[in-house]
Design a protein around this motif. Sequence first.
Motif, PDB file in Angstrom:
ATOM      1  N   ILE A 365       0.772  -1.273  -0.027  1.00  0.00           N
ATOM      2  CA  ILE A 365       0.051  -0.077  -0.022  1.00  0.00           C
ATOM      3  C   ILE A 365       0.830   1.230  -0.048  1.00  0.00           C
ATOM      4  O   ILE A 365       0.421   2.321  -0.545  1.00  0.00           O
ATOM      5  CB  ILE A 365      -1.051   0.056   1.238  1.00  0.00           C
ATOM      6  CG1 ILE A 365      -1.848  -1.314   1.124  1.00  0.00           C
ATOM      7  CG2 ILE A 365      -1.898   1.333   1.240  1.00  0.00           C
ATOM      8  CD1 ILE A 365      -2.714  -1.256   2.070  1.00  0.00           C
ATOM      9  N   PRO A 366       2.158   1.256   0.306  1.00  0.00           N
ATOM     10  CA  PRO A 366       2.976   2.385   0.208  1.00  0.00           C
ATOM     11  C   PRO A 366       2.834   3.116  -1.220  1.00  0.00           C
ATOM     12  O   PRO A 366       3.205   4.280  -1.357  1.00  0.00           O
ATOM     13  CB  PRO A 366       4.515   2.067   0.223  1.00  0.00           C
ATOM     14  CG  PRO A 366       4.303   0.837   1.211  1.00  0.00           C
ATOM     15  CD  PRO A 366       2.999   0.042   0.789  1.00  0.00           C
ATOM     16  N   PHE A 367       2.193   2.300  -2.267  1.00  0.00           N
ATOM     17  CA  PHE A 367       1.989   3.276  -3.636  1.00  0.00           C
ATOM     18  C   PHE A 367       1.026   4.316  -3.401  1.00  0.00           C
ATOM     19  O   PHE A 367       1.006   5.291  -4.022  1.00  0.00           O
ATOM     20  CB  PHE A 367       1.484   2.308  -4.413  1.00  0.00           C
ATOM     21  CG  PHE A 367       2.557   1.221  -4.936  1.00  0.00           C
ATOM     22  CD1 PHE A 367       3.370   1.874  -5.896  1.00  0.00           C
ATOM     23  CD2 PHE A 367       2.484  -0.087  -5.061  1.00  0.00           C
ATOM     24  CE1 PHE A 367       4.635   1.135  -6.102  1.00  0.00           C
ATOM     25  CE2 PHE A 367       3.408  -0.941  -5.362  1.00  0.00           C
ATOM     26  CZ  PHE A 367       4.498  -0.358  -6.044  1.00  0.00           C
ATOM     27  N   LEU A 374       8.599  12.239  -1.659  1.00  0.00           N
ATOM     28  CA  LEU A 374       9.578  11.347  -2.572  1.00  0.00           C
ATOM     29  C   LEU A 374      10.144  10.276  -1.622  1.00  0.00           C
ATOM     30  O   LEU A 374      10.225   9.129  -2.207  1.00  0.00           O
ATOM     31  CB  LEU A 374      10.554  12.198  -3.146  1.00  0.00           C
ATOM     32  CG  LEU A 374      11.632  11.747  -3.687  1.00  0.00           C
ATOM     33  CD1 LEU A 374      11.233  10.804  -5.007  1.00  0.00           C
ATOM     34  CD2 LEU A 374      12.866  12.581  -4.262  1.00  0.00           C
ATOM     35  N   GLU A 375      10.409  10.418  -0.493  1.00  0.00           N
ATOM     36  CA  GLU A 375      10.943   9.393   0.476  1.00  0.00           C
ATOM     37  C   GLU A 375      10.228   8.337   0.655  1.00  0.00           C
ATOM     38  O   GLU A 375      10.581   7.191   0.615  1.00  0.00           O
ATOM     39  CB  GLU A 375      11.431  10.041   1.941  1.00  0.00           C
ATOM     40  CG  GLU A 375      12.460   9.436   2.636  1.00  0.00           C
ATOM     41  CD  GLU A 375      13.868   9.493   2.031  1.00  0.00           C
ATOM     42  OE1 GLU A 375      14.678   8.670   2.358  1.00  0.00           O
ATOM     43  OE2 GLU A 375      14.124  10.369   0.978  1.00  0.00           O
ATOM     44  N   ASP A 376       8.938   8.492   0.688  1.00  0.00           N
ATOM     45  CA  ASP A 376       8.017   7.275   1.058  1.00  0.00           C
ATOM     46  C   ASP A 376       8.111   6.545  -0.370  1.00  0.00           C
ATOM     47  O   ASP A 376       7.883   5.176  -0.339  1.00  0.00           O
ATOM     48  CB  ASP A 376       6.525   7.859   1.243  1.00  0.00           C
ATOM     49  CG  ASP A 376       6.225   8.339   2.636  1.00  0.00           C
ATOM     50  OD1 ASP A 376       6.175   7.573   3.305  1.00  0.00           O
ATOM     51  OD2 ASP A 376       6.400   9.776   2.886  1.00  0.00           O
ATOM     52  N   ALA A 377       8.120   7.229  -1.502  1.00  0.00           N
ATOM     53  CA  ALA A 377       8.069   6.593  -2.969  1.00  0.00           C
ATOM     54  C   ALA A 377       9.234   5.643  -3.083  1.00  0.00           C
ATOM     55  O   ALA A 377       9.144   4.804  -3.674  1.00  0.00           O
ATOM     56  CB  ALA A 377       7.928   7.717  -4.144  1.00  0.00           C
ATOM     57  N   LYS A 378      10.263   6.288  -2.286  1.00  0.00           N
ATOM     58  CA  LYS A 378      11.640   5.614  -2.624  1.00  0.00           C
ATOM     59  C   LYS A 378      11.523   4.077  -1.634  1.00  0.00           C
ATOM     60  O   LYS A 378      12.027   3.054  -2.410  1.00  0.00           O
ATOM     61  CB  LYS A 378      12.761   6.291  -1.979  1.00  0.00           C
ATOM     62  CG  LYS A 378      13.933   5.315  -1.746  1.00  0.00           C
ATOM     63  CD  LYS A 378      15.150   6.189  -0.778  1.00  0.00           C
ATOM     64  CE  LYS A 378      16.306   5.205  -0.553  1.00  0.00           C
ATOM     65  NZ  LYS A 378      17.385   5.980   0.294  1.00  0.00           N
ATOM     66  N   TYR A 379      10.824   4.049  -0.556  1.00  0.00           N
ATOM     67  CA  TYR A 379      10.896   2.780   0.042  1.00  0.00           C
ATOM     68  C   TYR A 379       9.790   2.024  -0.542  1.00  0.00           C
ATOM     69  O   TYR A 379       9.907   0.582  -0.631  1.00  0.00           O
ATOM     70  CB  TYR A 379      10.201   3.253   1.617  1.00  0.00           C
ATOM     71  CG  TYR A 379      11.403   3.743   2.217  1.00  0.00           C
ATOM     72  CD1 TYR A 379      12.541   2.992   2.678  1.00  0.00           C
ATOM     73  CD2 TYR A 379      11.490   5.176   2.797  1.00  0.00           C
ATOM     74  CE1 TYR A 379      13.759   3.584   3.274  1.00  0.00           C
ATOM     75  CE2 TYR A 379      12.423   5.650   3.596  1.00  0.00           C
ATOM     76  CZ  TYR A 379      13.672   4.916   3.786  1.00  0.00           C
ATOM     77  OH  TYR A 379      14.519   5.320   4.659  1.00  0.00           O
ATOM     78  N   ALA A 380       8.783   2.475  -1.161  1.00  0.00           N
ATOM     79  CA  ALA A 380       7.691   1.824  -1.804  1.00  0.00           C
ATOM     80  C   ALA A 380       8.489   1.096  -3.057  1.00  0.00           C
ATOM     81  O   ALA A 380       7.941  -0.098  -3.292  1.00  0.00           O
ATOM     82  CB  ALA A 380       6.645   2.574  -2.486  1.00  0.00           C
ATOM     83  N   TYR A 478      14.701  -5.552   5.093  1.00  0.00           N
ATOM     84  CA  TYR A 478      15.427  -4.123   4.940  1.00  0.00           C
ATOM     85  C   TYR A 478      14.397  -3.207   4.599  1.00  0.00           C
ATOM     86  O   TYR A 478      14.427  -2.028   5.539  1.00  0.00           O
ATOM     87  CB  TYR A 478      16.352  -4.419   3.904  1.00  0.00           C
ATOM     88  CG  TYR A 478      16.972  -2.807   3.346  1.00  0.00           C
ATOM     89  CD1 TYR A 478      18.106  -2.584   4.055  1.00  0.00           C
ATOM     90  CD2 TYR A 478      16.697  -1.988   2.423  1.00  0.00           C
ATOM     91  CE1 TYR A 478      18.786  -1.494   3.694  1.00  0.00           C
ATOM     92  CE2 TYR A 478      17.226  -0.847   2.140  1.00  0.00           C
ATOM     93  CZ  TYR A 478      18.304  -0.489   2.741  1.00  0.00           C
ATOM     94  OH  TYR A 478      18.823   0.739   2.507  1.00  0.00           O
ATOM     95  N   PHE A 479      13.297  -3.164   3.992  1.00  0.00           N
ATOM     96  CA  PHE A 479      12.386  -2.244   3.920  1.00  0.00           C
ATOM     97  C   PHE A 479      11.615  -2.022   5.145  1.00  0.00           C
ATOM     98  O   PHE A 479      11.689  -0.632   5.837  1.00  0.00           O
ATOM     99  CB  PHE A 479      11.290  -2.582   2.836  1.00  0.00           C
ATOM    100  CG  PHE A 479      10.063  -1.890   2.995  1.00  0.00           C
ATOM    101  CD1 PHE A 479       9.876  -0.552   2.617  1.00  0.00           C
ATOM    102  CD2 PHE A 479       9.042  -2.592   3.590  1.00  0.00           C
ATOM    103  CE1 PHE A 479       8.471   0.027   2.856  1.00  0.00           C
ATOM    104  CE2 PHE A 479       7.741  -1.815   4.114  1.00  0.00           C
ATOM    105  CZ  PHE A 479       7.475  -0.519   3.595  1.00  0.00           C
ATOM    106  N   VAL A 485      12.032   3.137  10.951  1.00  0.00           N
ATOM    107  CA  VAL A 485      12.855   4.293  11.368  1.00  0.00           C
ATOM    108  C   VAL A 485      12.578   5.606  10.694  1.00  0.00           C
ATOM    109  O   VAL A 485      12.661   6.507  11.537  1.00  0.00           O
ATOM    110  CB  VAL A 485      14.481   3.846  11.136  1.00  0.00           C
ATOM    111  CG1 VAL A 485      15.369   4.880  11.322  1.00  0.00           C
ATOM    112  CG2 VAL A 485      14.762   2.583  11.813  1.00  0.00           C
ATOM    113  N   TYR A 486      12.284   5.532   9.420  1.00  0.00           N
ATOM    114  CA  TYR A 486      11.852   6.948   8.952  1.00  0.00           C
ATOM    115  C   TYR A 486      10.344   7.278   9.302  1.00  0.00           C
ATOM    116  O   TYR A 486      10.380   8.339   9.569  1.00  0.00           O
ATOM    117  CB  TYR A 486      11.879   6.395   7.501  1.00  0.00           C
ATOM    118  CG  TYR A 486      11.064   7.629   6.563  1.00  0.00           C
ATOM    119  CD1 TYR A 486      11.739   8.702   6.355  1.00  0.00           C
ATOM    120  CD2 TYR A 486       9.991   7.373   6.053  1.00  0.00           C
ATOM    121  CE1 TYR A 486      11.194  10.140   5.660  1.00  0.00           C
ATOM    122  CE2 TYR A 486       9.242   8.274   5.231  1.00  0.00           C
ATOM    123  CZ  TYR A 486       9.817   9.495   4.945  1.00  0.00           C
ATOM    124  OH  TYR A 486       9.076  10.455   4.499  1.00  0.00           O
ATOM    125  N   ALA A 487       9.685   6.262   9.430  1.00  0.00           N
ATOM    126  CA  ALA A 487       8.508   6.752   9.880  1.00  0.00           C
ATOM    127  C   ALA A 487       8.375   7.368  11.625  1.00  0.00           C
ATOM    128  O   ALA A 487       7.555   7.998  11.836  1.00  0.00           O
ATOM    129  CB  ALA A 487       7.381   5.532   9.789  1.00  0.00           C
TER     130      ALA A 487
END
Length: 512
Positions: A365-367, A374-380, A478-479, A485-487
Motif C-alpha cells: 500500500i505504500p503506493f 519522495l522519500e515514501d516513494a523510494k521505500y515503496a 530491509y524495507f 526508522v523513517y516513519a
Amino acid sequence: MSGYFWQLVGISSAFKVLLMPAYYSTDFEVHRNWLAITHSLPLNRWYIDTTSQWTLDYPPFFAYFEWLLSQVAKYVDPKMLIVQNLNYESQTTVYFQRGSIIVMDGIYVLGMRCALSALGVQKSTQQHIAGCMLMLFNVGLIFVDHIHFQYNGFLFGLLLLSISAILRKRYLWSAFIFAALLNFKHIFLYMAPAFAVYLLRFYCLEQRSLQQKAQAMLRLLAVGLTPFVLSFGPFWQQLPQLMSRLFPFKRGLTHAYWAPNVWALYNTADKIAAGILGRTPATPRAASTSGLVQDVEHLVLPRITPAMTFALTLASMLPILLKLYFTKSRDKAHLVFLRAIVLCACSAFMFGWHVHEKAILMCLIPFLLTVLKLEDAKYAYILGIAGYFSLFPLLFEVDLLVPRYTLYLGYMAMLYGQLQRIYKTAPHFHPLEWAYFLVFIAIPIYEHIISRLLGYHIRYPFLPLLLTSVYCALGVLYFFVRYYVYALDISWTKRSAAPKRSKRSNRKIKTK
C-alpha cells in the motif's frame, strides 16, 4: 473527471480480458467449489461440507458474495454448481469466473478514485495520472487475481474506501466499511490496530465531555459490530467450527512456498545449521519447500509457536501505533495513519503464523504514499522490487515465464519513470541498494540456465523457490526496518517545515 481516467480504466479492463485464457491455479477450483456449496447446500452446511479438500474458509460475507454469484452462474453453466463436480472447468465456467473478477474490480476503481481525492491529489496533475496508472495496472493484482485467480481487487477497493472516509472525517462510515471488509476476508485484521487507534484518538477522545466520549465510543462499537452480527448471526450454532476454518492454527509456521518474511530466514538458518551438524528429522517427510501445507520441524533452532508469532507481531506494531496515538495534529496524523497501515500490515507479514506469500499485497500500500512524498516513494520502490518478485512462484508454468518477467520489469520501469516525472528527479538509492536490485537477475539465470546445464533442476528442484523466498525476505526485512526508522523519526516535521526567519531578516524583506 478528465477523459484519461476512463481511458486508463478501459485499457486495464481490456488487458484483463485478454488474460482470461491464461493459466489459473487451484484457487479457481476453490472458488468454483464455494459457488457450488453456497448454491446447492443449506446454509447450516456451508462450513461443514468436506466433499472437496477446498473447504469454505473465508468469513460469511464472502460466502454470501459467492451465493450471489451463483445466482448468475446457474444461467451460465449449471454444472459448475454441483458440489460433486470436482475440478469442473468448462470454458464457460472459466470465462464466467474470470469475468466476475473484472466486474468486481469496479469497486477497486471507485476506492482508488475516492482515496486520491481524499488525499488532495488534484485531477489532471502528474500526481493523479501516476496514481491512477500505478493502481490500475498494479502488477501484483494482475499476477494474483487475473492469472493465479483470486478476488483481491474489490477487497482492496473496500479498504481504499474506508481509508478515504477517515481522511474525510467520516469516521462511522469508515468503521462500518472496514468491519464489513473483515467479514469478507479476515486477513485485513493486519491493519485493524491502525484503524482502531486512529478512531479512538480522533473520534472518541476528541469529544469534549466524558459523556460525549462515552457516547462516541458506543456509537463506534455499534457501527463496527453491526457487520459482524449480520455476518456471523446465522451461524451462531456453528461458531466453533467456523472459527476453526478461519484460524487454522494446526497448520504449520509457514505456508507452502515460504513467504519472504522472518520465518523464511529462520527456516533457512535451521536447515544450514542442521546440515553442518549432520542432524536429520526423526521421521521422513516432504521437504518444507515442496509446496505442501505442513508443519515445519526445526532440527536445531527452537520451535516457534503461534503464541510467539502473535507476541512478536503485536510488539512490532506498538511503536508506530504509539506515535499515531500521540500525534496531536489531525493533518499530520493522516500521514502517520497511512504509514501505520503499511507498517502494521508488514509487521503481521514478517512475524505472523502461516503467512501466505500473496499477503505481500497487504504491505504494498505504500503506493498510496508515492503521491505525497519522495522519500515514501523510494521505500515503496524497494518493497515493490522484492515484493512483486516474490510472487513468481505462483506463476510457475512455462507458458507464464515470459509474461511474468515482462509484466514485472515493465511495471517497475513505469513506477520509476512516473516517480521521476512527479518529482522532477529520480529516487536516490544507495549503491548497495542498487547492487541488491541487480542480483535479482541472477536468480532467473540460475533457474532457467545454470541449473539445467548442471542438472541441479533434478537434484535440487526446489532451490529456485528457496532462493526466491530468502533473497526477497532480505529485501522486505530491509524495507521494514528502514521504513520503520523513517516513519518514527520525530524530527521529520522540523526538517520539512519552512525555516523560521529572524526578526532582522523579516525587517529586510519588509524594506524591500
